[in-house]
Scaffold this motif. Structure first.
Motif, PDB file in Angstrom:
ATOM      1  N   GLY A 102       0.784  -1.238   0.156  1.00 25.43           N
ATOM      2  CA  GLY A 102      -0.755   0.467   0.476  1.00 25.43           C
ATOM      3  C   GLY A 102       0.669   1.354   0.340  1.00 25.43           C
ATOM      4  O   GLY A 102       0.962   2.210  -0.558  1.00 25.43           O
TER       5      GLY A 102
ATOM      6  N   GLY B 188       0.949   3.794  -2.642  1.00 26.22           N
ATOM      7  CA  GLY B 188       0.763   5.756  -2.638  1.00 26.22           C
ATOM      8  C   GLY B 188       1.631   6.698  -2.671  1.00 26.22           C
ATOM      9  O   GLY B 188       1.600   7.514  -3.768  1.00 26.22           O
TER      10      GLY B 188
ATOM     11  N   SER C  42      -8.709  -0.163  -1.473  1.00 26.82           N
ATOM     12  CA  SER C  42      -7.507   0.600  -0.624  1.00 26.82           C
ATOM     13  C   SER C  42      -8.467   2.015  -1.081  1.00 26.82           C
ATOM     14  O   SER C  42      -8.462   2.277  -1.625  1.00 26.82           O
TER      15      SER C  42
ATOM     16  N   GLN D 134      -5.652   6.280   0.097  1.00 32.10           N
ATOM     17  CA  GLN D 134      -3.765   5.504  -0.331  1.00 32.10           C
ATOM     18  C   GLN D 134      -4.140   8.046   0.212  1.00 32.10           C
ATOM     19  O   GLN D 134      -4.933   8.486  -1.225  1.00 32.10           O
TER      20      GLN D 134
ATOM     21  N   SER E 266      -2.020   3.424   3.566  1.00 31.42           N
ATOM     22  CA  SER E 266      -2.655   3.129   2.689  1.00 31.42           C
ATOM     23  C   SER E 266      -3.508   2.020   4.043  1.00 31.42           C
ATOM     24  O   SER E 266      -3.652   1.365   4.189  1.00 31.42           O
TER      25      SER E 266
END
Length: 498
Positions: A166, A170, A211, A213, A244
């Motif tokens: 994650g 990002g 997800s 970010q 994230s």
């Protein structure tokens, strides 16, 4: 009797030698000695964005030289892979690889055949595969193996298929935005690439299906090393805050809301849903509702049982319930928190919001930037419309999109205002899909970072000799000729008498 030295001959030799020296020195002096740059050759790179809901191919190109160890990369084409994301092929992994081939064929036609073997190809999977890895690691690895097999059947330089963290997702999105907006480097009037001393560094807000970010450069050093991302581009170092939120993408958040409403209404199989429009109903099997690690299955659990959600079109209740699926209270770093107890320094500077942020706000007519009161009024108006009215107003929009825009909009406002704390800086957020004709996302930033591993192919070819070398040659030739004449004179004038 001694033989006299023939002065006329000596004089002629001397004049001839001087003339030769003069001509040679003149030729060497006026000759052009320079370096010639071979022409640039375009290099190519392919990145697959294997997201939670779909996969896209991005073909990038850049000249065969680099600026401060980073390529000047631009987007040449994109291709959307048909079907859902590769994580959806959990029951048939080979089809995940087959799904990519149509877009690979498109990319092959855009690259010169002679460069196919040197074109690097990368596949990055994001939150959908991160969730599948948590739920079924064996199947996740099989899917990666199948997409690897499919790409390796083409004559590219395949560099691997992997699941991005994650933090990487990002950070690379942040790189993409600032690269496109010339925050790192810009083309100066005199034809040079320069680092803008006063260039703005933008923050990045990415909302995917599984997800969310947030990435930006805070005013002060990041306090939590786990959310600090250090990188270097174009000779400059940056410290980035990035985090994230897995399970807090748009689709998973709406699924968590469904599960929350279902659990609250048990044992009833009919559930009122305030984010769905009046006169709309949706029936699901529990196996479909609880098919994600982001939701906890009720016990006892029968996947074949059905639940029906009935829309009530209550905008304010919808907004209020969004706060129930995120934790806004627990914070060990108070007041520096986002949501779910995650450390976050105060937001700083302007932000670009893309992916689902853009698609939702663009549909509602709120992109690229709209004052907060109008945003709230527009969402309220949309949510309170009946389903019959929406179908008449937007006959060509998919049912799932029309149904979810209300919930998505309220979820976006909840995480932006309550989670990320944009209450006092709403006008600093811009909602965009593209910048400078390039899609905003993590793939360009990923490609930019990876060009540090691709060597420059612009060799220098030297024609003639370098300045210091030919200057030494002139001096050496003149000196040798002068010494030869001097020796000749001495031998002639002082040689032995016969």
């Amino acid at each position: 009797m001694d033989k006299p030295c023939f002065k006329p001959v000596l004089l002629g030799i001397t004049l001839l030698a001087i003339a030769c020296m003069t001509v040679i020195a003149l030729v060497l002096t006026v000759a052009k000695h320079q370096t010639v740059d071979l022409p640039y050759s375009t290099q190519y790179g392919i990145v697959f964005d294997a997201g939670s809901t779909h996969t896209s191919l991005f073909l990038y190109q850049w000249p065969g030289n680099k600026e401060n160890n980073t390529g000047i990369v631009s987007q040449k084409l994109t291709c959307d892979v048909k079907g859902d994301g590769i994580s959806s092929y959990v029951t048939n992994p080979p089809d995940a690889g087959q799904s990519l081939k149509e877009c690979i064929d498109v990319a092959m036609t855009a690259i010169p055949p002679s460069q196919l073997s040197t074109t690097p190809v990368y596949l990055g999977a994001t939150a959908g595969m991160r969730l599948l890895m948590l739920e079924n690691q064996t199947q996740a690895e099989r899917i990666l193996a199948e997409v690897t097999k499919a790409i390796q059947s083409y004559p590219f330089d395949f560099r691997g298929a992997r699941i991005l963290t994650g933090m990487e997702e990002g950070a690379y999105g942040w790189i993409t935005i600032n690269y496109l907006l010339e925050g790192f480097i810009k083309y100066a009037f005199d034809g040079r690439w320069v680092h803008p001393k006063s260039g703005k560094i933008q923050g990045a807000l990415d909302l995917g299906g599984a997800s969310a970010q947030i990435s930006f450069t805070p005013k002060d050093p990041v306090k939590d090393p786990g959310s600090a991302f250090d990188l270097q581009l174009y000779g400059y170092r940056y410290q980035l805050y990035t985090y994230s939120y897995l399970c807090y993408g748009k689709d998973q958040a709406l699924k968590m809301l469904q599960a929350y409403l279902h659990m609250a209404a048990r044992p009833s199989s009919v559930v009122q849903h305030p984010c769905y429009h009046r006169n709309y109903s949706l029936t699901l099997k529990l196996g479909e509702l609880y098919n994600s690690p982001c939701v906890v299955k009720p016990l006892p659990f029968d996947p074949a049982l059905k639940v029906t959600f009935l829309g009530t079109g209550d905008s304010q209740l919808c907004l209020s319930l969004m706060k129930s699926i995120i934790n806004l209270t627990d914070c060990s770093f108070y007041p520096d928190c986002g949501f779910n107890g995650v450390y976050q320094p105060p937001v700083n500077g302007e932000f670009f919001a893309f992916s689902a942020y853009f698609y939702t706000f663009n549909f509602l007519g709120l992109a690229p930037r709209t004052p907060l009161p109008r945003v709230l009024a527009t969402i309220e108006s949309y949510c309170n419309k009946t389903w019959d009215t929406l179908v008449l107003e937007y006959p060509k929009v998919k049912e799932t999109y029309l149904r979810d825009y209300c919930g998505s909009a309220h979820y976006i406002m909840t995480i932006l205002l309550k989670g990320f704390k944009f209450n006092d800086s709403w006008d600093q957020i811009y909602f965009y899909k593209q910048a400078e004709d390039n899609d905003i996302g993590w793939t360009l930033g990923y490609m930019l970072n990876l060009t540090n591993l691709i060597s420059s192919d612009r060799p220098l070819v030297i024609t003639g000799v370098q300045h210091s070398q030919w200057a030494a040659e002139v001096f050496f030739i003149v000196f040798v000729l002068f010494l030869s004449i001097l020796i000749l004179i001495v031998l002639c004038a002082w040689g032995p008498k016969h």
